[in-house]
Write a protein that holds these residues in place. Sequence first.
Motif, PDB file in Angstrom:
ATOM      1  N   UNK A  44      18.213 -26.107   1.489  1.00 16.76           N
ATOM      2  CA  UNK A  44      17.916 -24.756   2.355  1.00 16.76           C
ATOM      3  C   UNK A  44      17.098 -23.776   1.588  1.00 16.76           C
ATOM      4  N   UNK A  45      16.351 -24.460   0.557  1.00 18.17           N
ATOM      5  CA  UNK A  45      15.531 -23.495  -0.228  1.00 18.17           C
ATOM      6  C   UNK A  45      14.473 -22.899   0.571  1.00 18.17           C
ATOM      7  N   UNK A  46      14.026 -23.404   1.800  1.00 19.35           N
ATOM      8  CA  UNK A  46      13.205 -22.921   2.839  1.00 19.35           C
ATOM      9  C   UNK A  46      13.469 -21.568   3.334  1.00 19.35           C
ATOM     10  N   UNK A  47      14.980 -21.532   3.653  1.00 20.06           N
ATOM     11  CA  UNK A  47      15.429 -20.417   4.021  1.00 20.06           C
ATOM     12  C   UNK A  47      15.269 -19.255   3.199  1.00 20.06           C
ATOM     13  N   UNK A  48      15.756 -19.354   1.769  1.00 23.48           N
ATOM     14  CA  UNK A  48      15.280 -18.304   0.939  1.00 23.48           C
ATOM     15  C   UNK A  48      14.071 -18.143   0.569  1.00 23.48           C
ATOM     16  N   UNK A  49      13.210 -18.961   0.837  1.00 24.99           N
ATOM     17  CA  UNK A  49      11.904 -18.609   0.726  1.00 24.99           C
ATOM     18  C   UNK A  49      10.964 -17.593   1.482  1.00 24.99           C
ATOM     19  N   UNK A  50      11.799 -17.349   2.898  1.00 22.98           N
ATOM     20  CA  UNK A  50      11.168 -16.507   3.849  1.00 22.98           C
ATOM     21  C   UNK A  50      11.068 -14.958   3.328  1.00 22.98           C
ATOM     22  N   UNK A  51      10.181 -14.474   3.375  1.00 22.99           N
ATOM     23  CA  UNK A  51      10.081 -13.023   3.033  1.00 22.99           C
ATOM     24  C   UNK A  51       9.274 -12.240   4.053  1.00 22.99           C
ATOM     25  N   UNK A  52       9.817 -11.152   4.346  1.00 22.63           N
ATOM     26  CA  UNK A  52       9.443 -10.293   5.454  1.00 22.63           C
ATOM     27  C   UNK A  52       8.849  -9.042   5.034  1.00 22.63           C
ATOM     28  N   UNK A  53       7.568  -8.763   4.941  1.00 27.02           N
ATOM     29  CA  UNK A  53       7.148  -7.328   4.532  1.00 27.02           C
ATOM     30  C   UNK A  53       6.951  -6.502   5.581  1.00 27.02           C
ATOM     31  N   UNK A  54       7.490  -5.396   5.617  1.00 27.06           N
ATOM     32  CA  UNK A  54       7.152  -4.307   6.475  1.00 27.06           C
ATOM     33  C   UNK A  54       6.134  -3.207   5.902  1.00 27.06           C
ATOM     34  N   UNK A  55       5.049  -3.446   6.385  1.00 29.96           N
ATOM     35  CA  UNK A  55       3.721  -2.816   5.499  1.00 29.96           C
ATOM     36  C   UNK A  55       3.515  -1.461   6.393  1.00 29.96           C
ATOM     37  N   UNK A  56       3.552  -0.439   5.651  1.00 34.43           N
ATOM     38  CA  UNK A  56       3.416   0.926   6.078  1.00 34.43           C
ATOM     39  C   UNK A  56       2.649   1.687   5.063  1.00 34.43           C
ATOM     40  N   UNK A  57       1.204   1.610   5.075  1.00 32.73           N
ATOM     41  CA  UNK A  57       0.474   2.252   4.105  1.00 32.73           C
ATOM     42  C   UNK A  57      -0.503   3.425   4.852  1.00 32.73           C
ATOM     43  N   UNK A  58      -0.740   4.570   4.143  1.00 32.39           N
ATOM     44  CA  UNK A  58      -1.930   5.256   4.618  1.00 32.39           C
ATOM     45  C   UNK A  58      -2.438   6.081   3.540  1.00 32.39           C
ATOM     46  N   UNK A  59      -3.812   6.282   3.529  1.00 33.97           N
ATOM     47  CA  UNK A  59      -4.576   7.188   2.603  1.00 33.97           C
ATOM     48  C   UNK A  59      -5.310   7.933   3.307  1.00 33.97           C
ATOM     49  N   UNK A  60      -5.652   9.057   2.812  1.00 35.37           N
ATOM     50  CA  UNK A  60      -6.982   9.978   3.255  1.00 35.37           C
ATOM     51  C   UNK A  60      -7.098  11.034   2.068  1.00 35.37           C
ATOM     52  N   UNK A  61      -8.324  11.459   2.182  1.00 37.95           N
ATOM     53  CA  UNK A  61      -8.877  12.626   1.218  1.00 37.95           C
ATOM     54  C   UNK A  61      -8.638  13.943   1.722  1.00 37.95           C
ATOM     55  N   UNK A  62      -7.932  14.798   1.269  1.00 39.56           N
ATOM     56  CA  UNK A  62      -7.700  16.088   1.643  1.00 39.56           C
ATOM     57  C   UNK A  62      -8.737  17.058   1.643  1.00 39.56           C
ATOM     58  N   UNK A  63      -8.848  18.389   1.948  1.00 44.71           N
ATOM     59  CA  UNK A  63     -10.014  19.252   1.858  1.00 44.71           C
ATOM     60  C   UNK A  63     -10.412  19.601   0.585  1.00 44.71           C
ATOM     61  N   UNK A  64      -9.163  19.436  -0.405  1.00 41.38           N
ATOM     62  CA  UNK A  64      -9.641  19.963  -1.824  1.00 41.38           C
ATOM     63  C   UNK A  64     -10.148  18.556  -2.640  1.00 41.38           C
ATOM     64  N   UNK A  65     -10.004  17.354  -1.924  1.00 42.13           N
ATOM     65  CA  UNK A  65     -10.707  16.346  -2.650  1.00 42.13           C
ATOM     66  C   UNK A  65      -9.771  15.531  -3.044  1.00 42.13           C
ATOM     67  N   UNK A  66      -8.441  15.808  -2.914  1.00 42.84           N
ATOM     68  CA  UNK A  66      -7.301  15.014  -3.461  1.00 42.84           C
ATOM     69  C   UNK A  66      -7.170  13.824  -2.604  1.00 42.84           C
ATOM     70  N   UNK A  67      -6.672  12.567  -2.985  1.00 43.42           N
ATOM     71  CA  UNK A  67      -6.302  11.493  -2.552  1.00 43.42           C
ATOM     72  C   UNK A  67      -4.850  11.480  -2.291  1.00 43.42           C
ATOM     73  N   UNK A  68      -4.453  11.501  -0.996  1.00 44.09           N
ATOM     74  CA  UNK A  68      -3.138  11.458  -0.702  1.00 44.09           C
ATOM     75  C   UNK A  68      -2.740  10.025  -0.045  1.00 44.09           C
ATOM     76  N   UNK A  69      -1.908   9.575  -0.627  1.00 44.42           N
ATOM     77  CA  UNK A  69      -1.492   7.879  -0.437  1.00 44.42           C
ATOM     78  C   UNK A  69       0.049   8.098  -0.132  1.00 44.42           C
ATOM     79  N   UNK A  70       0.368   7.337   1.114  1.00 45.02           N
ATOM     80  CA  UNK A  70       1.713   6.989   1.282  1.00 45.02           C
ATOM     81  C   UNK A  70       2.037   5.570   1.471  1.00 45.02           C
ATOM     82  N   UNK A  71       2.810   5.050   0.617  1.00 43.80           N
ATOM     83  CA  UNK A  71       3.314   3.616   0.760  1.00 43.80           C
ATOM     84  C   UNK A  71       4.703   3.353   1.019  1.00 43.80           C
TER      85      UNK A  71
END
Length: 132
Positions: A44-71
């Motif tokens: 049953x190793x195949x069951x334990x091999x299942x991985x589920x990634x819930x990906x939520x990533x965002x990035x943008x540069x604000x008015x001051x030139x700083x990079x805002x990232x959310x992961x």
Amino acid sequence: MSPMERLYEITFRDPPEPQESTPIPLVRVQADEQADIDISGDAFDFVRSIRVYHIQYRQHENRDGDCNRSDSTRLGSYGVQGDYRWTRSNVGQVPAASGLSMPNGCGSYFYRSVFVDWRDHAGNYGSEEVRY
């Protein structure tokens, strides 16, 4: 006839006869969140091999030139007896098979998906991803 008129005519030409419906019996779902048989063996190793990634990533540069990232990426996986759990993860841990493509610099970028990968009983790699 137009295609829409033909579709309408075909759909309603011979309407299906109403049938008596039999209620579907309810099936109890177990509440202990693990397999109801022993799956701790190597078969049953195949069951334990299942991985589920819930990906939520965002990035943008604000008015001051700083990079805002959310992961907010999370990883779901199965334990020895099929118990399922979520743990914190990050986009750096997402397998290359995902469509996630981190841009150079801090350009505006948003990526949200569910990515699942696994190894089958013969050890072959497989994956699926759904963006939403």
